[in-house]
Design an enzyme around this catalytic site. Sequence first.
Site, short mmCIF file in Angstrom:
data_model
loop_
_atom_site.label_atom_id
_atom_site.label_comp_id
_atom_site.label_asym_id
_atom_site.label_seq_id
_atom_site.Cartn_x
_atom_site.Cartn_y
_atom_site.Cartn_z
N ILE A 14 0.84 -1.18 0.08
CA ILE A 14 0.18 -0.07 0.18
C ILE A 14 0.91 1.40 -0.02
O ILE A 14 0.43 2.38 -0.57
CB ILE A 14 -0.99 0.04 1.19
CG1 ILE A 14 -2.09 1.07 1.02
CG2 ILE A 14 -0.37 0.24 2.54
CD1 ILE A 14 -2.88 0.76 -0.31
N SER A 36 11.56 0.76 6.70
CA SER A 36 11.16 -0.66 6.41
C SER A 36 12.38 -1.48 6.64
O SER A 36 13.65 -1.15 6.51
CB SER A 36 10.83 -0.73 5.16
OG SER A 36 9.71 -1.28 4.81
N LYS A 91 -5.48 1.75 7.65
CA LYS A 91 -6.54 0.73 8.56
C LYS A 91 -6.02 -0.75 8.45
O LYS A 91 -5.19 -0.91 7.51
CB LYS A 91 -7.83 0.82 7.55
CG LYS A 91 -7.75 0.57 6.00
CD LYS A 91 -7.48 -0.68 5.45
CE LYS A 91 -7.90 -1.95 5.79
NZ LYS A 91 -7.69 -2.88 4.81
N ASP A 169 -9.96 -7.92 6.74
CA ASP A 169 -8.88 -7.00 6.30
C ASP A 169 -9.56 -6.13 4.92
O ASP A 169 -9.55 -4.81 5.23
CB ASP A 169 -7.62 -7.60 5.73
CG ASP A 169 -6.75 -6.25 5.37
OD1 ASP A 169 -5.89 -5.73 6.23
OD2 ASP A 169 -6.48 -6.19 4.03
P1 NAP Z 1 2.60 -5.38 3.13
O1 NAP Z 1 2.85 -5.50 1.60
O2 NAP Z 1 2.82 -6.93 3.66
O3 NAP Z 1 3.70 -4.14 3.78
C1 NAP Z 1 3.83 -4.05 5.00
C2 NAP Z 1 5.23 -3.45 5.19
O4 NAP Z 1 5.35 -3.24 6.66
C3 NAP Z 1 6.45 -4.54 4.79
O5 NAP Z 1 6.97 -3.68 3.84
C4 NAP Z 1 7.32 -4.65 6.03
O6 NAP Z 1 8.61 -4.48 5.78
C5 NAP Z 1 6.72 -3.50 6.90
N1 NAP Z 1 7.05 -3.63 8.35
C6 NAP Z 1 6.49 -4.64 8.99
N2 NAP Z 1 7.07 -4.36 10.40
C7 NAP Z 1 7.79 -3.22 10.30
C8 NAP Z 1 8.10 -2.37 11.33
N3 NAP Z 1 8.26 -2.83 12.66
N4 NAP Z 1 8.62 -1.07 11.01
C9 NAP Z 1 8.84 -0.79 9.82
N5 NAP Z 1 8.17 -1.45 8.79
C10 NAP Z 1 7.46 -2.52 9.04
O7 NAP Z 1 1.12 -5.18 3.78
P2 NAP Z 1 0.13 -4.12 2.73
O8 NAP Z 1 -0.73 -4.60 2.07
O9 NAP Z 1 0.87 -2.88 2.36
O10 NAP Z 1 -0.76 -3.57 4.01
C11 NAP Z 1 -0.26 -2.64 5.17
C12 NAP Z 1 -1.27 -2.05 5.72
O11 NAP Z 1 -1.93 -1.35 4.86
C13 NAP Z 1 -2.30 -3.30 6.38
O12 NAP Z 1 -3.06 -2.82 7.58
C14 NAP Z 1 -3.41 -3.07 5.16
O13 NAP Z 1 -4.81 -3.50 5.87
C15 NAP Z 1 -3.54 -1.68 4.86
N6 NAP Z 1 -3.99 -1.56 3.48
C16 NAP Z 1 -3.43 -2.41 2.55
C17 NAP Z 1 -4.09 -2.18 1.17
C18 NAP Z 1 -3.59 -2.99 0.07
O14 NAP Z 1 -4.33 -2.96 -0.97
N7 NAP Z 1 -2.71 -4.03 0.19
C19 NAP Z 1 -5.02 -1.12 0.88
C20 NAP Z 1 -5.06 -0.37 1.91
C21 NAP Z 1 -4.77 -0.43 3.33
P3 NAP Z 1 9.59 -5.46 5.16
O15 NAP Z 1 8.90 -6.35 3.84
O16 NAP Z 1 10.82 -4.60 4.78
O17 NAP Z 1 9.91 -6.49 6.48
#
Ligand code: NAP
Length: 308
Positions: A14, A36, A91, A169
């Site tokens: 995201i 990150s 969120k 989610d």
């Molecule tokens: P994601 O692709 O798994 O990304 C999460 C990121 O957080 C990873 O890059 C991870 O880093 C990083 N991370 C984990 N622990 C951390 C920490 N302690 N400090 C700093 N960075 C850390 O997940 P995502 O899909 O982007 O979703 C993240 C959030 O956004 C969720 O709550 C989701 O509900 C929300 N969201 C997602 C979407 C969507 O379409 N995907 C849409 C709206 C909202 P590393 O990979 O470097 O370990």
Amino acid sequence: MDPIRIAVVGMGKIARDQHLPALDGTEAFRLTATVSPHDPGQESIAHHRNLEDLLATGPAIDAVALCTPPQVRYDLAALALDHGLHVFLEKPPGATLSEVVALSDRAEAVGATLFAAWHSRFAAGVAPARVWLAARRIEKVSIVWREDVRVWHPGQDWIWEPGGLGVFDPGINALSILTHILPRPVFLKAATLSLPENRAAPIAADLDLCDAAGAPIHMDLDWRQTGPQSWDIIVDTDAGTLRLSKGGADLTLPAGTRHDGDVEYPSLYAHFARLIRGRRSDVDTAPLRLVADAFLRGRRESVEPFHD
Ligand code: NAP
């Protein structure tokens, strides 16, 4: 007015798909750093492996956008608030309700802005839907939120862990719209949560809810959908049917359909800037409360194992 210096924390899907382009397109913010654990960062932008390092040795910032999985968000938000930073929470705003309430109190105590962002509320059709429904009698609501988890969440192990919410989610996006457009509060009456034998979070859920006047609301959530995907909310009223489709982007009223494009993240950042300039917070826990209620009151059934 000087731009608000912001760090994006959690450079996953995201952050890359929406936050970076939205920040690139606004003069209200300047992307000053990224954080990150495993990301190489952006050219010419300071990058740190964790928030502590950024706060200790990085450039000065005014705000953070926390785009990590929800399970680690509280500690990051509390640290940022303790440094007087304004905080944008992706969120869902936390892994538990108590965390979000504690953050809200902390933001107030330090005089910083806390924004629990519900991006789907900023989809183009949602604000006009809310206005149209304000003067209507709600008779029935049907929500169908069916998508293919393999397409939208490949390799995201956190989403299947406790606090990751599973199919809620995406489902919480529908609940964020529902609780915004209906004039009355919404209650959960019953739920069935379908958990794969090998996972800690549901892959599907069936919810019966109602509004405070008793209008029935049914929600069908499923992550096993292949082919066409559905993100639809249909509201039957005394003046005809309202339909929000494509996650709130398209609005159909008896008079016709509006397609106003994808405006969610630019609108979220415009709102965050207004909150900061106005020294206000925006923390609505209603969507997370309904998810918590489903976990509290729902019946669990075990279904076939899920493998990526
Ligand atoms: P994601 O692709 O798994 O990304 C999460 C990121 O957080 C990873 O890059 C991870 O880093 C990083 N991370 C984990 N622990 C951390 C920490 N302690 N400090 C700093 N960075 C850390 O997940 P995502 O899909 O982007 O979703 C993240 C959030 O956004 C969720 O709550 C989701 O509900 C929300 N969201 C997602 C979407 C969507 O379409 N995907 C849409 C709206 C909202 P590393 O990979 O470097 O370990």
